[in-house]
Design a protein around this motif. Sequence first.
Motif, PDB file in Angstrom:
ATOM      1  N   ALA A 127       0.801  -1.226   0.000  1.00 38.01           N
ATOM      2  CA  ALA A 127       0.000   0.000   0.000  1.00 38.01           C
ATOM      3  C   ALA A 127       0.836   1.279   0.000  1.00 38.01           C
ATOM      4  N   PRO A 128       1.863   1.419   0.897  1.00 41.39           N
ATOM      5  CA  PRO A 128       2.640   2.662   0.887  1.00 41.39           C
ATOM      6  C   PRO A 128       3.338   2.910  -0.446  1.00 41.39           C
ATOM      7  N   LEU A 129       3.869   1.835  -1.044  1.00 38.47           N
ATOM      8  CA  LEU A 129       4.574   1.982  -2.314  1.00 38.47           C
ATOM      9  C   LEU A 129       3.602   2.357  -3.428  1.00 38.47           C
ATOM     10  N   VAL A 130       2.434   1.715  -3.450  1.00 34.54           N
ATOM     11  CA  VAL A 130       1.428   2.028  -4.465  1.00 34.54           C
ATOM     12  C   VAL A 130       0.967   3.472  -4.326  1.00 34.54           C
ATOM     13  N   ALA A 131       0.744   3.930  -3.073  1.00 34.14           N
ATOM     14  CA  ALA A 131       0.296   5.309  -2.850  1.00 34.14           C
ATOM     15  C   ALA A 131       1.322   6.311  -3.374  1.00 34.14           C
ATOM     16  N   ARG A 132       2.606   6.020  -3.125  1.00 31.68           N
ATOM     17  CA  ARG A 132       3.657   6.934  -3.596  1.00 31.68           C
ATOM     18  C   ARG A 132       3.733   6.965  -5.111  1.00 31.68           C
ATOM     19  N   ILE A 133       3.667   5.795  -5.738  1.00 34.64           N
ATOM     20  CA  ILE A 133       3.734   5.738  -7.206  1.00 34.64           C
ATOM     21  C   ILE A 133       2.552   6.473  -7.824  1.00 34.64           C
ATOM     22  N   ALA A 134       1.356   6.269  -7.248  1.00 40.87           N
ATOM     23  CA  ALA A 134       0.155   6.926  -7.775  1.00 40.87           C
ATOM     24  C   ALA A 134       0.250   8.440  -7.649  1.00 40.87           C
ATOM     25  N   ALA A 135       0.927   8.921  -6.578  1.00 38.70           N
ATOM     26  CA  ALA A 135       1.033  10.368  -6.349  1.00 38.70           C
ATOM     27  C   ALA A 135       2.103  11.018  -7.223  1.00 38.70           C
ATOM     28  N   GLU A 136       3.159  10.259  -7.567  1.00 37.05           N
ATOM     29  CA  GLU A 136       4.308  10.878  -8.233  1.00 37.05           C
ATOM     30  C   GLU A 136       4.484  10.479  -9.698  1.00 37.05           C
ATOM     31  N   TYR A 137       3.754   9.464 -10.154  1.00 41.85           N
ATOM     32  CA  TYR A 137       3.937   8.981 -11.517  1.00 41.85           C
ATOM     33  C   TYR A 137       2.588   8.895 -12.230  1.00 41.85           C
ATOM     34  N   PRO A 138       2.599   8.969 -13.563  1.00 38.40           N
ATOM     35  CA  PRO A 138       1.346   8.864 -14.328  1.00 38.40           C
ATOM     36  C   PRO A 138       0.883   7.400 -14.411  1.00 38.40           C
ATOM     37  N   LEU A 139       0.303   6.926 -13.327  1.00 34.70           N
ATOM     38  CA  LEU A 139      -0.067   5.510 -13.209  1.00 34.70           C
ATOM     39  C   LEU A 139      -1.303   5.197 -14.055  1.00 34.70           C
ATOM     40  N   LYS A 140      -1.197   4.118 -14.832  1.00 33.48           N
ATOM     41  CA  LYS A 140      -2.312   3.669 -15.667  1.00 33.48           C
ATOM     42  C   LYS A 140      -2.952   2.411 -15.097  1.00 33.48           C
ATOM     43  N   ASP A 141      -2.114   1.478 -14.639  1.00 35.24           N
ATOM     44  CA  ASP A 141      -2.634   0.220 -14.083  1.00 35.24           C
ATOM     45  C   ASP A 141      -1.520  -0.435 -13.276  1.00 35.24           C
ATOM     46  N   LEU A 142      -1.909  -1.350 -12.384  1.00 33.69           N
ATOM     47  CA  LEU A 142      -0.903  -2.126 -11.655  1.00 33.69           C
ATOM     48  C   LEU A 142      -1.507  -3.441 -11.184  1.00 33.69           C
ATOM     49  N   SER A 143      -0.639  -4.376 -10.892  1.00 35.06           N
ATOM     50  CA  SER A 143      -1.062  -5.681 -10.363  1.00 35.06           C
ATOM     51  C   SER A 143       0.038  -6.206  -9.453  1.00 35.06           C
ATOM     52  N   VAL A 144      -0.333  -7.116  -8.545  1.00 31.62           N
ATOM     53  CA  VAL A 144       0.620  -7.711  -7.607  1.00 31.62           C
ATOM     54  C   VAL A 144       0.693  -9.205  -7.868  1.00 31.62           C
ATOM     55  N   ARG A 145       1.891  -9.708  -8.056  1.00 31.46           N
ATOM     56  CA  ARG A 145       2.106 -11.138  -8.251  1.00 31.46           C
ATOM     57  C   ARG A 145       2.688 -11.717  -6.968  1.00 31.46           C
ATOM     58  N   GLU A 146       1.958 -12.645  -6.380  1.00 24.09           N
ATOM     59  CA  GLU A 146       2.406 -13.270  -5.140  1.00 24.09           C
ATOM     60  C   GLU A 146       3.508 -14.282  -5.425  1.00 24.09           C
ATOM     61  N   PRO A 147       4.405 -14.511  -4.476  1.00 23.84           N
ATOM     62  CA  PRO A 147       5.495 -15.483  -4.704  1.00 23.84           C
ATOM     63  C   PRO A 147       4.958 -16.899  -4.826  1.00 23.84           C
ATOM     64  N   ASP A 148       5.577 -17.668  -5.672  1.00 24.04           N
ATOM     65  CA  ASP A 148       5.219 -19.071  -5.863  1.00 24.04           C
ATOM     66  C   ASP A 148       5.884 -19.890  -4.765  1.00 24.04           C
ATOM     67  N   ILE A 149       5.079 -20.627  -4.004  1.00 24.41           N
ATOM     68  CA  ILE A 149       5.614 -21.381  -2.865  1.00 24.41           C
ATOM     69  C   ILE A 149       6.628 -22.430  -3.316  1.00 24.41           C
ATOM     70  N   GLU A 150       6.462 -22.967  -4.524  1.00 23.09           N
ATOM     71  CA  GLU A 150       7.440 -23.939  -5.024  1.00 23.09           C
ATOM     72  C   GLU A 150       8.804 -23.283  -5.210  1.00 23.09           C
ATOM     73  N   ASP A 151       8.802 -22.045  -5.695  1.00 28.95           N
ATOM     74  CA  ASP A 151      10.077 -21.334  -5.855  1.00 28.95           C
ATOM     75  C   ASP A 151      10.713 -21.050  -4.507  1.00 28.95           C
ATOM     76  N   VAL A 152       9.873 -20.724  -3.515  1.00 26.28           N
ATOM     77  CA  VAL A 152      10.387 -20.445  -2.170  1.00 26.28           C
ATOM     78  C   VAL A 152      11.114 -21.661  -1.617  1.00 26.28           C
ATOM     79  N   ILE A 153      10.485 -22.819  -1.712  1.00 31.68           N
ATOM     80  CA  ILE A 153      11.076 -24.044  -1.178  1.00 31.68           C
ATOM     81  C   ILE A 153      12.322 -24.434  -1.965  1.00 31.68           C
ATOM     82  N   ALA A 154      12.283 -24.250  -3.282  1.00 28.96           N
ATOM     83  CA  ALA A 154      13.462 -24.552  -4.102  1.00 28.96           C
ATOM     84  C   ALA A 154      14.648 -23.700  -3.677  1.00 28.96           C
TER      85      ALA A 154
END
Length: 350
Positions: free
Chosen positions: A312-339
């Motif tokens: 949230a804090p990072l998104v708020a800053r980007i929205a305030a300072e940059y011409p934001l059009k869209d964004l999405s969050v990709r969660e970490p893959d648990i298989e990659d974490v264990i690997a």
Amino acid sequence: MARNARAGRGAVVAEGGVRTPVGDGSFIELDGVEKVFEVRRKAGFLRRERHEVRAVDGISFRVARGEMVGSIGPNGAGKSTTIKMLTGILTPSGGRLRVAGVDPSRERTRLAHRIGVVFGQRTTLWWDLPLKDSYRLMHRMYRIPDARFRENLDRCVELLDLADLLDTPVRQLSLGQRMRGDIAAALLHDPEVLYLDEPTIGLDIISKTKVRQFLKDLNEERSTTVLLTTHDLTDIEQLCRRVMVIDHGRLMYDGALAGLHEAGESERVLVVDLDRELPPITVESEGPLRARVLRTEGPRQWLALPAGASVAPLVARIAAEYPLKDLSVREPDIEDVIARMYAARPHPAA
């Protein structure tokens, strides 16, 4: 998060992991359990040398009555060997092991009436008999009261969709059908604990869904203790609040599934689409806005931040300072974490 030697040397123990001290009445208790096999290796034309293989190397953990715990690890990690010691099939080489206050290897027959076991690649059913005849034999073997047997069988048949399979010889069942049949067989005598070793291996999506829902209902309705070992992380994610990661016979992690991300130092990825191409977004290396730019491609930029951090804090800053059009969050893959956890851990010498 803390480190705790009782959970195995070098294991990361999250809150909610190793819960209780010795003698607290935990249903399953392991303290420094080891299993060493002696193997002979060719050392010349006529010579063979003896070598010790530590399949389980000082594992300690507790499982409370009614808990459902998942165990993850690569082939040869020691998961199945641990299950076999818990059932009494194998005797530990060292350490202390109790199930319901009983030493499994010394009182295997007594304990058999209190446990159920399903090995994904082996069956406890009679190969040439119809499924219902295997259940009748277990009715006699376990001396299950008639009313209790009928009630348990009817419930398993209904919830595991076995009605059309009861007259089919086991050898004619598909892998998914046989697995459901094996799970039912393991539960006919109302075990207090159910050990599942790869219960969804080779199953199609529909069969996996049925098995997972059945296990979830069983745990919730009857408080059956379940210890599940699997390579399918979806089994863990859908069934277990607690997970243990095992590698080379040692416990690497014991705690909440969400805590794996912190233990594996995983990252979430914020994908930012700007309305035009710009230089990389300025980010901080510390503090609530800590992130790093992974790459840019035209107006799109990828930023990584710790999995446990709020976006949230990072998104708020980007929205305030940059011409934001869209964004999405990709969660970490648990298989990659264990690997990554496996790759970062030094492996003991053979």
